[in-house]
Design a protein around this motif. Structure first.
Motif, PDB file in Angstrom:
ATOM      1  N   THR A 197       8.055   7.392   5.516  1.00 52.11           N
ATOM      2  CA  THR A 197       7.131   8.520   5.456  1.00 52.11           C
ATOM      3  C   THR A 197       7.894   9.725   4.943  1.00 52.11           C
ATOM      4  N   ALA A 198       7.260  10.490   4.083  1.00 49.08           N
ATOM      5  CA  ALA A 198       7.855  11.743   3.601  1.00 49.08           C
ATOM      6  C   ALA A 198       6.757  12.785   3.474  1.00 49.08           C
ATOM      7  N   TYR A 199       7.154  14.034   3.563  1.00 48.38           N
ATOM      8  CA  TYR A 199       6.192  15.121   3.377  1.00 48.38           C
ATOM      9  C   TYR A 199       6.892  16.307   2.726  1.00 48.38           C
ATOM     10  N   ASN A 200       6.103  17.169   2.140  1.00 49.34           N
ATOM     11  CA  ASN A 200       6.612  18.345   1.449  1.00 49.34           C
ATOM     12  C   ASN A 200       6.655  19.505   2.433  1.00 49.34           C
ATOM     13  N   GLU A 201       7.851  19.870   2.858  1.00 52.47           N
ATOM     14  CA  GLU A 201       8.006  20.935   3.844  1.00 52.47           C
ATOM     15  C   GLU A 201       7.502  22.276   3.316  1.00 52.47           C
ATOM     16  N   GLN A 202       7.694  22.528   2.015  1.00 54.16           N
ATOM     17  CA  GLN A 202       7.281  23.805   1.437  1.00 54.16           C
ATOM     18  C   GLN A 202       5.773  23.927   1.271  1.00 54.16           C
ATOM     19  N   THR A 243       1.351  16.203  -0.632  1.00 58.07           N
ATOM     20  CA  THR A 243       2.030  16.810   0.515  1.00 58.07           C
ATOM     21  C   THR A 243       2.625  15.792   1.478  1.00 58.07           C
ATOM     22  N   ALA A 244       2.165  14.546   1.446  1.00 59.56           N
ATOM     23  CA  ALA A 244       2.721  13.517   2.331  1.00 59.56           C
ATOM     24  C   ALA A 244       2.463  12.146   1.727  1.00 59.56           C
ATOM     25  N   MET A 245       3.345  11.207   2.055  1.00 59.80           N
ATOM     26  CA  MET A 245       3.186   9.833   1.566  1.00 59.80           C
ATOM     27  C   MET A 245       3.751   8.844   2.575  1.00 59.80           C
ATOM     28  N   ASP A 246       3.159   7.650   2.597  1.00 62.47           N
ATOM     29  CA  ASP A 246       3.666   6.498   3.334  1.00 62.47           C
ATOM     30  C   ASP A 246       3.863   5.358   2.353  1.00 62.47           C
ATOM     31  N   LEU A 247       4.985   4.663   2.454  1.00 59.85           N
ATOM     32  CA  LEU A 247       5.223   3.418   1.726  1.00 59.85           C
ATOM     33  C   LEU A 247       5.030   2.293   2.735  1.00 59.85           C
ATOM     34  N   ARG A 259       0.849  -1.199   0.000  1.00 62.64           N
ATOM     35  CA  ARG A 259       0.000   0.000   0.000  1.00 62.64           C
ATOM     36  C   ARG A 259       0.878   1.240   0.000  1.00 62.64           C
ATOM     37  N   VAL A 260       0.423   2.232  -0.704  1.00 66.20           N
ATOM     38  CA  VAL A 260       1.024   3.552  -0.618  1.00 66.20           C
ATOM     39  C   VAL A 260      -0.098   4.525  -0.300  1.00 66.20           C
ATOM     40  N   TYR A 261       0.091   5.291   0.748  1.00 67.09           N
ATOM     41  CA  TYR A 261      -0.849   6.349   1.101  1.00 67.09           C
ATOM     42  C   TYR A 261      -0.278   7.650   0.555  1.00 67.09           C
ATOM     43  N   ARG A 262      -1.102   8.354  -0.200  1.00 61.57           N
ATOM     44  CA  ARG A 262      -0.690   9.625  -0.790  1.00 61.57           C
ATOM     45  C   ARG A 262      -1.707  10.677  -0.342  1.00 61.57           C
TER      46      ARG A 262
END
Length: 165
Positions: free
Chosen positions: A94-99, A77-81, A66-69
């Motif tokens: 997990t990653a997110y867009n700081e800007q 703005t954020a995602m989970d692998l 699963r990928v959560y977008r």
């Protein structure tokens, strides 16, 4: 988010054919922050990005990836692998867009919405964050387990050659 004039949206990707683009999008998010500055950001073209693409494609082909977008309007703005089975969801990265955060925590908002769906489904017995425990993990749980990494070598002389003896 509506106070800011933004419409949040959670998308869940589970098909193997979507993973190449998902890892590309994830790499874009990591490239906007500190991981890019340290040279550790995933890119679809680097070995780490290729690894995550392959593993997610393989898990999705078995119905276990699963990928959560998470979007603000038309911006990711954020995602989970993640990988999952019948009882567990393991969030690998997990990653997110700081800007594009608009003074919010997109990853926290994404987790709040995705966890709410998971709790309502009531099919999982646990959700795990893989990796080093970070402060934001402790907002979701106080249960922490130590993870051990073990290397196995086919030939006994390899550790010595690799300087690991």
């Amino acid at each position: 988010m509506t106070k800011l004039g933004l419409t949040p949206r959670l998308e869940i990707l589970t098909q193997a054919q979507d993973m190449d683009q998902a890892v590309r999008d994830f790499g874009q998010l990591e490239s906007t922050g500190w991981k890019n500055d340290q040279g550790t950001a995933i890119h679809r073209e680097n070995p780490q990005g290729q690894f995550y693409t392959r593993i997610l494609e393989n898990f999705c082909a078995q119905g276990k990836g699963r990928v959560y977008r998470y979007w603000f309007d038309d911006v990711v703005t954020a995602m989970d692998l993640c990988i999952a089975d019948e009882s567990s969801l393991i969030i690998l990265k997990t990653a997110y867009n700081e800007q594009a955060s608009h003074g919010t925590s997109p990853a926290f908002l994404m987790h709040q919405e995705s966890f709410q769906h998971l709790f309502e489904e009531n099919t999982l017995s646990r959700i795990e964050f893989y990796g080093k425990v970070l402060e934001w993990h402790t907002r979701w749980t106080d249960e922490i387990r130590t993870l051990y990494h073990v290397n196995g070598y086919r030939w006994g002389f390899l550790p010595g050659l690799l300087g690991k003896a």
